[in-house]
Design a protein around this motif. Structure first.
Motif, PDB file in Angstrom:
ATOM      1  N   LEU A  64      -9.141  -6.702 137.352  1.00 27.63           N
ATOM      2  CA  LEU A  64     -10.332  -7.247 137.992  1.00 27.63           C
ATOM      3  C   LEU A  64     -11.612  -6.544 137.564  1.00 27.63           C
ATOM      4  N   ASN A  65     -11.521  -5.265 137.203  1.00 22.62           N
ATOM      5  CA  ASN A  65     -12.708  -4.496 136.857  1.00 22.62           C
ATOM      6  C   ASN A  65     -12.405  -3.601 135.659  1.00 22.62           C
ATOM      7  N   PRO A  66     -12.549  -4.145 134.443  1.00 21.21           N
ATOM      8  CA  PRO A  66     -12.234  -3.360 133.249  1.00 21.21           C
ATOM      9  C   PRO A  66     -13.012  -2.048 133.218  1.00 21.21           C
ATOM     10  N   SER A  67     -12.402  -1.030 132.683  1.00 21.06           N
ATOM     11  CA  SER A  67     -12.980   0.304 132.645  1.00 21.06           C
ATOM     12  C   SER A  67     -14.310   0.334 131.914  1.00 21.06           C
ATOM     13  N   LEU A  68     -15.298   1.027 132.531  1.00 27.70           N
ATOM     14  CA  LEU A  68     -16.585   1.230 131.859  1.00 27.70           C
ATOM     15  C   LEU A  68     -16.398   2.043 130.588  1.00 27.70           C
ATOM     16  N   THR A  69     -15.466   2.991 130.641  1.00 28.69           N
ATOM     17  CA  THR A  69     -15.192   3.807 129.459  1.00 28.69           C
ATOM     18  C   THR A  69     -14.686   2.928 128.320  1.00 28.69           C
ATOM     19  N   LYS A  70     -13.759   2.027 128.619  1.00 27.36           N
ATOM     20  CA  LYS A  70     -13.230   1.159 127.567  1.00 27.36           C
ATOM     21  C   LYS A  70     -14.318   0.248 127.019  1.00 27.36           C
ATOM     22  N   ARG A  71     -15.212  -0.226 127.873  1.00 26.44           N
ATOM     23  CA  ARG A  71     -16.310  -1.066 127.394  1.00 26.44           C
ATOM     24  C   ARG A  71     -17.164  -0.319 126.380  1.00 26.44           C
ATOM     25  N   MET A  72     -17.456   0.952 126.671  1.00 27.46           N
ATOM     26  CA  MET A  72     -18.275   1.732 125.748  1.00 27.46           C
ATOM     27  C   MET A  72     -17.510   2.055 124.472  1.00 27.46           C
ATOM     28  N   VAL A  73     -16.216   2.312 124.585  1.00 27.05           N
ATOM     29  CA  VAL A  73     -15.405   2.553 123.387  1.00 27.05           C
ATOM     30  C   VAL A  73     -15.483   1.345 122.457  1.00 27.05           C
ATOM     31  N   LEU A  74     -15.480   0.153 123.027  1.00 26.77           N
ATOM     32  CA  LEU A  74     -15.495  -1.072 122.238  1.00 26.77           C
ATOM     33  C   LEU A  74     -16.883  -1.469 121.748  1.00 26.77           C
TER      34      LEU A  74
END
Length: 287
Positions: free
Chosen positions: A263-273
């Motif tokens: 439901l709420n993808p990780s902010l860290t993963k968003r920045m990694v991508l």
């Protein structure tokens, strides 16, 4: 730093990751520490097409075996070149899913750091599917440095002058900051603690409470504190990185259950991508 795990697929993206691994290893070797570059390559299994004749399926399996042999040969050549440059190396070849096998190697060897390349993401479907580097960064039990390849194969300079640590200042982070501060001291870098104020982010505790806690252990002169207002964290960090010529973004991620990840993808993963600069991911254990 004893071991740095460097997965490679022998592409330009992997070459960028190796350049960062060498840069980091050189500093620790210069400081008198024995540091080994562990080169890993994963050959993915052949998935047969059931519409093909049996003979063609067999040919596909043989081709996968040949790819595995070629990968091992390339690893040996890479290791020999690194040893000529003065590095100590070790090679690991695996067969299976890329992210799963890399995490398994890390669990076995317990490296101090994994350095992986991340290819340029062109489409929404690339973003949705993610990448092996992002998956490893979220699941490995050690720090993971993800080095992005930018558009047209460009890259960020390999340097560590300015480091940004993204913080919410909503919980005790000193246990995460200890290795961060050690990294800053090793490379004589400038450290910036960055909080992004966005409507969808919690702001329960007074920032000063945790800043005082940080300063009491690490000293005020070790870092700069910055607060940025933005519509969302990803946008705020992206603008901050460009404005302040940040060379490395450090973020912490926490273990979450399956539903919260969905439901709420990780902010860290968003920045990694999405980040145009390398992102170093630490895994924060619940205290």
């Amino acid at each position: 730093m004893k071991n740095i795990l460097v997965p490679t697929d022998f592409t330009g993206t992997s070459d960028l990751a190796l350049a960062w691994a060498k840069f980091i290893a050189k500093q620790y070797i210069h400081d008198g520490l024995e540091t080994t570059l562990v080169l890993a390559h994963v050959t993915q299994p052949y998935i047969p097409d059931t519409t093909l004749p049996t003979g063609e399926v067999g040919a596909g399996i043989l081709a996968a075996q040949e790819m595995e042999d070629v990968g091992e040969l390339n690893l040996h050549e890479m290791a020999e070149q690194l040893e000529r440059e003065g590095f100590t190396t070790r090679i690991e070849t695996r067969f299976g899913s890329i992210d799963g096998e890399i995490v398994e190697v890390a669990d076995e060897l317990k490296p101090d750091l994994i350095v992986m390349g991340r290819s340029h993401i062109d489409t929404f479907f690339d973003w949705l599917a993610g990448s092996s580097a992002a998956d490893v960064a979220m699941t490995a039990h050690c720090p993971v440095l993800v080095v992005p390849t930018l558009e047209h194969g460009q890259s960020h300079p390999v340097r560590l002058q300015n480091i940004a640590y993204a913080t919410q200042l909503e919980f005790d982070e000193n246990h995460i900051l200890r290795p961060v501060v050690n990294l800053v001291r090793t490379f004589n870098s400038n450290l910036r603690l960055v909080k992004i104020k966005a409507l969808n982010q919690p702001n329960v505790y007074d920032d000063r409470q945790y800043l005082d806690q940080i300063e009491s252990e690490f000293g005020r002169e070790r870092f700069v504190e910055d607060t940025v207002n933005a519509d969302n964290v990803t946008e705020g960090l992206t603008k901050y990185i460009k404005t302040n010529q940040i060379d490395l973004l450090i973020m912490a991620t926490r273990e979450r259950d399956f539903l919260s990840k969905l439901l709420n993808p990780s902010l860290t993963k968003r920045m990694v991508l999405s980040s145009d600069v390398p992102v170093l991911v630490y895994h924060a254990e619940e205290k």
